[in-house]
Write a protein that holds these residues in place. Sequence first.
Motif, PDB file in Angstrom:
ATOM      1  N   LYS A   1      35.356  45.298  46.173  1.00 52.29           N
ATOM      2  CA  LYS A   1      36.236  44.575  45.254  1.00 52.29           C
ATOM      3  C   LYS A   1      35.621  43.238  44.856  1.00 52.29           C
ATOM      4  O   LYS A   1      35.701  42.818  43.686  1.00 52.29           O
ATOM      5  CB  LYS A   1      37.598  44.358  45.910  1.00 52.29           C
ATOM      6  N   LEU A   2      34.976  42.572  45.829  1.00 52.48           N
ATOM      7  CA  LEU A   2      34.320  41.308  45.526  1.00 52.48           C
ATOM      8  C   LEU A   2      33.184  41.493  44.531  1.00 52.48           C
ATOM      9  O   LEU A   2      33.017  40.700  43.585  1.00 52.48           O
ATOM     10  CB  LEU A   2      33.788  40.677  46.815  1.00 52.48           C
ATOM     11  N   LEU A   3      32.417  42.563  44.705  1.00 50.63           N
ATOM     12  CA  LEU A   3      31.319  42.853  43.774  1.00 50.63           C
ATOM     13  C   LEU A   3      31.848  43.147  42.376  1.00 50.63           C
ATOM     14  O   LEU A   3      31.278  42.690  41.364  1.00 50.63           O
ATOM     15  CB  LEU A   3      30.488  44.032  44.295  1.00 50.63           C
ATOM     16  N   PHE A   4      32.937  43.930  42.288  1.00 50.94           N
ATOM     17  CA  PHE A   4      33.530  44.214  40.983  1.00 50.94           C
ATOM     18  C   PHE A   4      34.031  42.918  40.311  1.00 50.94           C
ATOM     19  O   PHE A   4      33.891  42.720  39.101  1.00 50.94           O
ATOM     20  CB  PHE A   4      34.676  45.212  41.128  1.00 50.94           C
ATOM     21  N   TRP A   5      34.631  42.035  41.111  1.00 47.23           N
ATOM     22  CA  TRP A   5      35.133  40.775  40.558  1.00 47.23           C
ATOM     23  C   TRP A   5      33.986  39.938  40.014  1.00 47.23           C
ATOM     24  O   TRP A   5      34.063  39.339  38.949  1.00 47.23           O
ATOM     25  CB  TRP A   5      35.895  40.006  41.644  1.00 47.23           C
ATOM     26  N   GLN A   6      32.858  39.906  40.781  1.00 46.22           N
ATOM     27  CA  GLN A   6      31.704  39.146  40.319  1.00 46.22           C
ATOM     28  C   GLN A   6      31.126  39.722  39.033  1.00 46.22           C
ATOM     29  O   GLN A   6      30.635  38.987  38.164  1.00 46.22           O
ATOM     30  CB  GLN A   6      30.628  39.108  41.418  1.00 46.22           C
ATOM     31  N   LEU A   7      31.183  41.067  38.909  1.00 41.15           N
ATOM     32  CA  LEU A   7      30.734  41.691  37.663  1.00 41.15           C
ATOM     33  C   LEU A   7      31.616  41.268  36.495  1.00 41.15           C
ATOM     34  O   LEU A   7      31.134  40.996  35.386  1.00 41.15           O
ATOM     35  CB  LEU A   7      30.741  43.217  37.810  1.00 41.15           C
TER      36      LEU A   7
ATOM     37  N   VAL B   1      33.468  38.511  36.124  1.00 47.94           N
ATOM     38  CA  VAL B   1      33.371  37.106  35.737  1.00 47.94           C
ATOM     39  C   VAL B   1      31.947  36.704  35.361  1.00 47.94           C
ATOM     40  O   VAL B   1      31.708  35.570  34.954  1.00 47.94           O
ATOM     41  CB  VAL B   1      33.886  36.188  36.871  1.00 47.94           C
ATOM     42  N   GLY B   2      31.013  37.643  35.520  1.00 46.44           N
ATOM     43  CA  GLY B   2      29.662  37.376  35.036  1.00 46.44           C
ATOM     44  C   GLY B   2      28.723  36.748  36.020  1.00 46.44           C
ATOM     45  O   GLY B   2      27.672  36.212  35.645  1.00 46.44           O
ATOM     46  N   TYR B   3      29.046  36.790  37.329  1.00 46.70           N
ATOM     47  CA  TYR B   3      28.137  36.218  38.319  1.00 46.70           C
ATOM     48  C   TYR B   3      26.945  37.129  38.611  1.00 46.70           C
ATOM     49  O   TYR B   3      25.945  36.705  39.164  1.00 46.70           O
ATOM     50  CB  TYR B   3      28.879  35.941  39.626  1.00 46.70           C
ATOM     51  N   ILE B   4      27.099  38.410  38.292  1.00 44.07           N
ATOM     52  CA  ILE B   4      26.011  39.370  38.560  1.00 44.07           C
ATOM     53  C   ILE B   4      25.491  39.905  37.227  1.00 44.07           C
ATOM     54  O   ILE B   4      26.268  40.300  36.388  1.00 44.07           O
ATOM     55  CB  ILE B   4      26.500  40.535  39.440  1.00 44.07           C
TER      56      ILE B   4
END
Length: 629
Positions: free
Chosen positions: A618-624, A626-629
């Motif tokens: 879920k954290l990885l999806f959130w970062q995707l 918001v554009g962090y990854i």
Amino acid sequence: MHPILRQVNGRHRTSLSYYTYILDRCWTIKSLNFVKITHAQLIKVGFNTHTFLGNRSLDIYCQCGTVDDALKVFDDIVHKNCISWNICLKGLFRHGCLERARMLFDQMTLRDVVTWNSMISGYLSYGLIGYALVLYLKMQNAGVRPNQYTFSILVSLASCAHQGKQIHGSIIRNAFNLSNVVLGNSLISMYGKLGHVDYAYGVFLTMVKVDAISWNSLIWSCHQSGYGELALDQFYLMRTTQHVPDQFTMSTVISICCIMRDLDKGKQIFAFCCKVGFLSNSIVLSAAIDLLSKCNRLEDAVQLFNELNNLELAVCNSMISSYAGHGFGEKAIKLFVLMLKENLRPTEFTFSSILSSVSGILPADQGSQIHSFVVKMGVESDAIVSCSLVQMYSKVGLIDYAMKVFVNMTEKDLVSWNTIIIGLTHNGYVFKALDIFKELVIEGPHPDHITLLGVLLACNYGNLVDEGMEIFSCMEQEYGIIPECEHYLCIIDLLSGVGKLKEAMNIIAEVPFEPSFMLWRAVLRCSDICADLKLVESVAERMMEIKPKSSLPYLVLARAYEIRGRWESVIRIREAMKRHCMNDMIECSWLGIKNHVYTFKADQLLHHGGEDIYIILKLLFWQLEVGYI
């Protein structure tokens, strides 16, 4: 001077009795160094040419020396008798010198029944059954009367009922009655192996005297012929006689209960084992663990295993196989490692159990480590172990390693050919699989139904319609194999996959049994391109009749109506699917990370720590997002 030579210091070192005593001691301790010292003394005093002492030395060298040493001793004997030739003949077979043994046999001017028996048993020990039978015929033509040992060898050669009856008749013609227990037991086992339990019974009833081995042979024969209940009846009857069941009796009857999946009778027999003191016997315990495991009582099998005071190889092998058979691959590997720590030397069965049973979840690097250990232990040449290695490498996608193991196999049985053909097929090398099949037809054993199933799968995966139809149409005529459900499924799936629905339906019409759900499912593979909606509806209705709660026919019909724009029918079918079908997912996936295997099943992570993994996802999806990854 050797210590044993000092022990006989008072003896005359030039007497025959002295050297006879020394050679007897050589035979007892089997020390090659001591044998050579004694042989040197024989040469020194000139007794190396003596027939009796030479024969004794020759026998010892054949047991614990080299072929060259034995032949030197044989050449030194001036007056060779029949015993000299026979000892040398057996020694050559013991050391694998078949051609030398045959040449020595041809040189012999005097051959007794022991000579012929040595040649027949020697050829048999290397699997040359045809040569052994020819030798027996030559023995009869030479006028040498076979003895009981000859017939005990021949009984093991019988490969069909006709041969077995001929050997039995020859025993009767040579005036051997069944007063010999060993010969009678051999006949019982032979008929059991050939599936003629009635003849086994006939031999048993005509034997003058029977022993516990006779009962064991009869029980085993009933079991081999497929009469499990009858085998257990013989066990109960045996207990009413003066013959006491031994460990082999008990392990056999427990194994019969295991095959019959009869846990209640198996428990009764195991309770009897506890009562008579067989609880500590590794053979009986192994059979009991297999019984509990095959009857879905793995927890009881684990409890029985944990109650052991000492680990034994046979019991560990059964427990490893039980763990792996129930999907506990990691526990099987842990027990394997524990065996090594306890200095238990793994056997071919141990490696086969580890590789074959857990290869579906075994990481490739761990599989390679086990392969290295197999090489270190010197069992790579074993056909079962090599076949398990081929299967393991095929399942993890390392097909090049699988091919390397297969090519280096010294003896390729049909199982190994089938394993590489199916392995190549599942890894997408369909043309290579067909090439291997062509090699098998030319130089290998006769293909069986599994071989042709693998070949048809290769044709199916490669959309090779002409090749698949050619093999399928000549299965019975050319290979003597009647197509089974799996073969029909492959060819129908192949035809449906390329849009040849009419041909697929024609084959279904010729199926000699009621078409299964899977056969109709294969037909619907081309439903998207099928112009005949009535045919699709007819097939879907047949599938609903066979499996009313399956969602597949409803989904296919809904797709067919959707393509044609019949939206009302789509809604009607989906509503019917909700009412009648069960939505259960049985598929699962494995993901190996380092030394752990994570299992995904029905959208739920079953491995320990699953919630933490979902939080990270879920954290990885959130970062995707918001554009962090």
